[in-house]
Design a protein around this motif. Sequence first.
Motif, PDB file in Angstrom:
ATOM      1  N   LEU A 347      -1.712 -14.500  -5.929  1.00  0.00           N
ATOM      2  CA  LEU A 347      -2.222 -13.272  -6.537  1.00  0.00           C
ATOM      3  C   LEU A 347      -1.078 -12.310  -6.846  1.00  0.00           C
ATOM      4  CD1 LEU A 347      -5.408 -12.613  -4.382  1.00  0.00           C
ATOM      5  CD2 LEU A 347      -5.331 -13.314  -6.765  1.00  0.00           C
ATOM      6  N   LEU A 348      -0.126 -12.204  -5.931  1.00  0.00           N
ATOM      7  CA  LEU A 348       1.004 -11.316  -6.162  1.00  0.00           C
ATOM      8  C   LEU A 348       1.858 -11.803  -7.325  1.00  0.00           C
ATOM      9  CD1 LEU A 348       2.202 -10.442  -2.571  1.00  0.00           C
ATOM     10  CD2 LEU A 348       1.269  -8.883  -4.245  1.00  0.00           C
ATOM     11  N   LEU A 464       6.945  -4.515  -5.097  1.00  0.00           N
ATOM     12  CA  LEU A 464       5.881  -5.367  -4.587  1.00  0.00           C
ATOM     13  C   LEU A 464       4.781  -4.561  -3.911  1.00  0.00           C
ATOM     14  CD1 LEU A 464       8.024  -8.291  -3.149  1.00  0.00           C
ATOM     15  CD2 LEU A 464       6.642  -8.290  -5.223  1.00  0.00           C
ATOM     16  N   LYS A 465       5.160  -3.491  -3.251  1.00  0.00           N
ATOM     17  CA  LYS A 465       4.149  -2.640  -2.620  1.00  0.00           C
ATOM     18  C   LYS A 465       3.241  -2.014  -3.660  1.00  0.00           C
ATOM     19  CE  LYS A 465       3.648   1.392   0.400  1.00  0.00           C
ATOM     20  NZ  LYS A 465       4.361   2.424   1.187  1.00  0.00           N
ATOM     21  N   GLU A 466       3.822  -1.587  -4.777  1.00  0.00           N
ATOM     22  CA  GLU A 466       3.026  -1.006  -5.853  1.00  0.00           C
ATOM     23  C   GLU A 466       2.064  -2.044  -6.434  1.00  0.00           C
ATOM     24  OE1 GLU A 466       2.514   2.394  -8.647  1.00  0.00           O
ATOM     25  OE2 GLU A 466       3.376   2.133  -6.662  1.00  0.00           O
ATOM     26  N   ILE A 467       2.540  -3.275  -6.623  1.00  0.00           N
ATOM     27  CA  ILE A 467       1.679  -4.334  -7.155  1.00  0.00           C
ATOM     28  C   ILE A 467       0.528  -4.606  -6.192  1.00  0.00           C
ATOM     29  CG2 ILE A 467       1.592  -6.778  -7.774  1.00  0.00           C
ATOM     30  CD1 ILE A 467       4.513  -6.521  -8.630  1.00  0.00           C
ATOM     31  N   ARG A 468       0.834  -4.717  -4.912  1.00  0.00           N
ATOM     32  CA  ARG A 468      -0.204  -5.014  -3.925  1.00  0.00           C
ATOM     33  C   ARG A 468      -1.264  -3.925  -3.893  1.00  0.00           C
ATOM     34  NH1 ARG A 468       2.807  -5.161   0.084  1.00  0.00           N
ATOM     35  NH2 ARG A 468       2.326  -3.169   1.025  1.00  0.00           N
ATOM     36  N   LEU A 488      -8.328 -10.548   0.893  1.00  0.00           N
ATOM     37  CA  LEU A 488      -8.084  -9.111   0.897  1.00  0.00           C
ATOM     38  C   LEU A 488      -7.475  -8.659   2.213  1.00  0.00           C
ATOM     39  CD1 LEU A 488      -8.348  -6.399  -0.506  1.00  0.00           C
ATOM     40  CD2 LEU A 488     -10.677  -6.227   0.357  1.00  0.00           C
ATOM     41  N   GLN A 489      -7.926  -9.247   3.327  1.00  0.00           N
ATOM     42  CA  GLN A 489      -7.380  -8.882   4.627  1.00  0.00           C
ATOM     43  C   GLN A 489      -5.909  -9.279   4.730  1.00  0.00           C
ATOM     44  OE1 GLN A 489      -9.896 -10.643   7.571  1.00  0.00           O
ATOM     45  NE2 GLN A 489     -11.702  -9.452   6.999  1.00  0.00           N
ATOM     46  N   VAL A 490      -5.593 -10.483   4.259  1.00  0.00           N
ATOM     47  CA  VAL A 490      -4.200 -10.924   4.305  1.00  0.00           C
ATOM     48  C   VAL A 490      -3.332 -10.079   3.392  1.00  0.00           C
ATOM     49  CG1 VAL A 490      -2.662 -12.857   3.816  1.00  0.00           C
ATOM     50  CG2 VAL A 490      -4.853 -13.264   4.949  1.00  0.00           C
ATOM     51  N   LEU A 491      -3.888  -9.711   2.244  1.00  0.00           N
ATOM     52  CA  LEU A 491      -3.131  -8.911   1.295  1.00  0.00           C
ATOM     53  C   LEU A 491      -2.818  -7.539   1.862  1.00  0.00           C
ATOM     54  CD1 LEU A 491      -2.069  -9.278  -1.591  1.00  0.00           C
ATOM     55  CD2 LEU A 491      -4.105  -8.117  -2.406  1.00  0.00           C
ATOM     56  N   ARG A 492      -3.767  -6.972   2.579  1.00  0.00           N
ATOM     57  CA  ARG A 492      -3.549  -5.652   3.165  1.00  0.00           C
ATOM     58  C   ARG A 492      -2.612  -5.704   4.371  1.00  0.00           C
ATOM     59  NH1 ARG A 492      -9.525  -2.740   3.241  1.00  0.00           N
ATOM     60  NH2 ARG A 492      -9.539  -2.111   1.062  1.00  0.00           N
ATOM     61  N   HIS A 493      -2.577  -6.831   5.064  1.00  0.00           N
ATOM     62  CA  HIS A 493      -1.745  -6.962   6.255  1.00  0.00           C
ATOM     63  C   HIS A 493      -0.472  -7.732   5.957  1.00  0.00           C
ATOM     64  CE1 HIS A 493      -5.657  -5.982   8.044  1.00  0.00           C
ATOM     65  NE2 HIS A 493      -4.942  -5.447   9.020  1.00  0.00           N
ATOM     66  N   ASP A 494      -0.034  -7.676   4.721  1.00  0.00           N
ATOM     67  CA  ASP A 494       1.238  -8.286   4.371  1.00  0.00           C
ATOM     68  C   ASP A 494       2.360  -7.461   4.990  1.00  0.00           C
ATOM     69  OD1 ASP A 494       2.971 -10.013   3.290  1.00  0.00           O
ATOM     70  OD2 ASP A 494       2.501  -9.601   1.201  1.00  0.00           O
ATOM     71  N   ARG A 495       3.586  -7.858   4.739  1.00  0.00           N
ATOM     72  CA  ARG A 495       4.737  -7.206   5.361  1.00  0.00           C
ATOM     73  C   ARG A 495       4.707  -5.708   5.124  1.00  0.00           C
ATOM     74  NH1 ARG A 495      11.068  -8.351   3.752  1.00  0.00           N
ATOM     75  NH2 ARG A 495      11.973  -6.810   5.139  1.00  0.00           N
TER      76      ARG A 495
END
Length: 571
Positions: A347-348, A464-468, A488-495
């Motif tokens: 997705l990213l 990358l933070k802006e894209i996420r 969505l949970q994994v995307l929000r809890h990324d680095r």
Amino acid sequence: MSSFSSLGLDERILKSVAELGWSTLTDVQSQAIPLALDGKDVLVRAKTGSGKTAAYGIPLIQRVLSARESSTSSVVRALVLVPSKELCQQTSRMLKSLSSGCSKVVRIVELSTHTSVAVQRPIILEKPDIVVGTPSRVVAHLQAKNLVIRDSLEMLVIDEADLVFSFGYEDDLTVIIEYLPKIYQAFLMSATLSKDTNKLGRLVLHNPVTLDVDERQAENDDSQLTQYHIRCEADDKFLLIYALLKLKLVRGKSLIFVNLIDRCYRLKLFLEQFSIAACVLNSELPVNSRMHIVDEFNRGIYDYIIASDERLDKQQQAATRTKKTKKQRCDTHFVSNCSTNRRCMWLLCVASRKDKEYGIARGIDFQGVENVINFDFPPTVDAYVHRVGRTARGKECGTALSLVCPGEEEGRLREAVKRLSKGEVTADSVKPYQFKMSEIDGFRYRVMDGLRRVTQTAVREARLKEIRTEIINSEKLKAHFQDNPRDLQVLRHDRNLHPLPVDEHLKHVPSYLVPAPLKASFKSDMPNGKRKFLMRGFRANQTKGSRRKSDPLRSFKFSKQERQGKRAKLE
């Protein structure tokens, strides 16, 4: 003709125009609308903000209303082609405003590309009167047989015609022409005339009337748009932008243009070091996010937008293709190392692809822009014209300032001044801005301190933070996240991306660093209470008694009897 009532328009159109607050015709409208009502093909060159959309929108609606009186059948009578998604939505809104008095009779459909062809199919099958879309999306509906125009189309409009080929729509236009009827009326609207515009005109126009409205407006434009330039080194651009914004030499809503996405985030992170808030606008953001940023800017929520104008000419695209490909591989490698879920990583990567239909320097209706700052000088003269066209729209005044480095940018500046002086483009000559770098040398250490912290890693993380964040906010992937909540949970809890440290002293401009000519008018942005508190603590530490009490070596006392007693114990 100076008023809309003198054109013989339908009363419902006049009512809609009155609701928009328009009282008089602009030059392009007074010339183009009568020709369009007479059924002639028209090629128009006029500056941005001169009213080109209404110049072809009013004849479209008038012709649909006239056709509705003689026939009640629902067919697609008008097709409007625009080069970008943002302009597609903006044009659709304007046409709906012009037809607000007859919205039940005239139906307008916008083929936005953030929804699939299958979702739009039922709307197209209802056969709206006017269809607005990009060439690629129109071709998709034509080939899917959702859109039928061969026997019904009466009017064709290509807005920003000189940009259509540069956006890669040449093949799509060839396909669309095959579906057109033999007889139709066509409009080509553009801010500049180029070889691509003439080539496109030969494909769709028949004995057109060419209107070059810019020549008549040249005298009026001199007082509306003021253009300056400052020659400086590459690093001094950051010093200049800091001084211009913190010393309030630039006031009002401003657009700051750069040439690359990385420069976009580098400048944003730099300004954040000094508590200067700015929005980022580039082709990586979803279309919904881009349009929302423009709407919020027009409402006055934001004062500064840093926009990356990434449309380069063909030679520059070929020269930078290898470099961009290598950089994209680096970004993909960085994303793969940060993400713990392959689907999340996909997705990213999908979101980070540049939108080929993105165009922010052309056609977008930025309202109330008082300043345009070219942080990076544009690659072509036409790009410069379109950038500065974001301000001084209509009867408003505006200022354009370009920061120019010696070498290649200075050469492009000379080329722009040469063309402007010949009158090929409607603008005043670019004057040197009376600015002494020596007066802001005191800020140099602050600027270099903030610039050192904006590393390439920090830029990539911010990107990358802006894209996420925008993926989560965009409606484009809402359905996917509803079906796959774990993504969505994994995307929000990324680095976690830690913000850059911001020193307290960098937020404010001390009065002793303000240049002498500005000290009388400039007011420090440091709160008065905080300034008094700091000065009170400083003075308290300077008193003699407090320093002696706080220093144990000076306040220590030992009597003669105590010394004798200690000596006796030791013996």
